[in-house]
Design a protein around this motif. Structure first.
Motif: not given
Length: 184
Positions: A49, A79-80, A83
């Motif tokens: 990230n 993982a976001d 984002s």
């Protein structure tokens, strides 16, 4: 008391700073078109990230460029999906623009927001139609997004719907798909 000895398969715990550095190296590897190196860094514990100076992370850049194996690894490693890149878009938006079908399928299996609007006023569906090429892969990207619940009534920053953009660009097959979705 005996101390634990690392095995050949164990990985040492990284500090946040080390994971960050590995993440930036992984982004750089992707930008050199070296997804294998990026994958290796992700598997070593790279922060997927962390964003570089252009606001690209491993996850976001892999999605935009169609590196599906890196996207999968990034998701496995935290993982976001919310984002955003320098344009305020999630990974789904550029993946849809470029009709990276495998990436789109993987991302739609997460809780990513399918109708997220980026700073330029586009959703994933909007970019697939407004910036795509209208070919078979773009048509499939539109189908996947509509099947996942993308709203074809969302207007772009010019006030146009995706149907209007499809018609304006001469994408007859995509226009038919959108009309069918609107009729449901």
């Amino acid at each position: 008391m005996p101390t634990a000895t690392p095995t050949a398969t164990s990985t040492p715990t990284l500090t946040a700073a080390q994971a960050r550095r590995l993440g930036l190296r992984a982004v750089a590897a992707l930008k050199r078109d070296d997804p294998a190196a990026a994958l290796a860094l992700v598997e070593r514990g790279a922060d997927v990230n962390v964003q570089d100076d252009l606001q690209d992370s491993v996850f976001l850049y892999a999605g935009a460029e169609g590196y599906v194996d890196v996207v999968r690894a990034a998701l496995r490693n935290g993982a976001d999906v919310r984002s955003t890149n320098r344009y305020g878009g999630t990974a789904l938006i550029p993946a849809s623009e470029h009709a990276h079908l495998d990436v789109i399928r993987v991302l739609l299996a997460t809780d990513i927001e399918v109708d997220h609007v980026n700073d330029l006023g586009w959703t994933a569906l909007g970019e697939a139609v407004g910036l795509g090429n209208g070919g078979p892969d773009s048509q499939e990207a539109v189908r996947l997004l509509l099947a996942a619940g993308a709203d074809p009534a969302v207007r772009d920053r010019f006030g146009r719907t995706v149907l209007q953009n499809a018609e304006r660009r001469g994408f007859d097959q995509i226009a038919r798909q959108i009309r069918a979705a609107l009729a449901r």
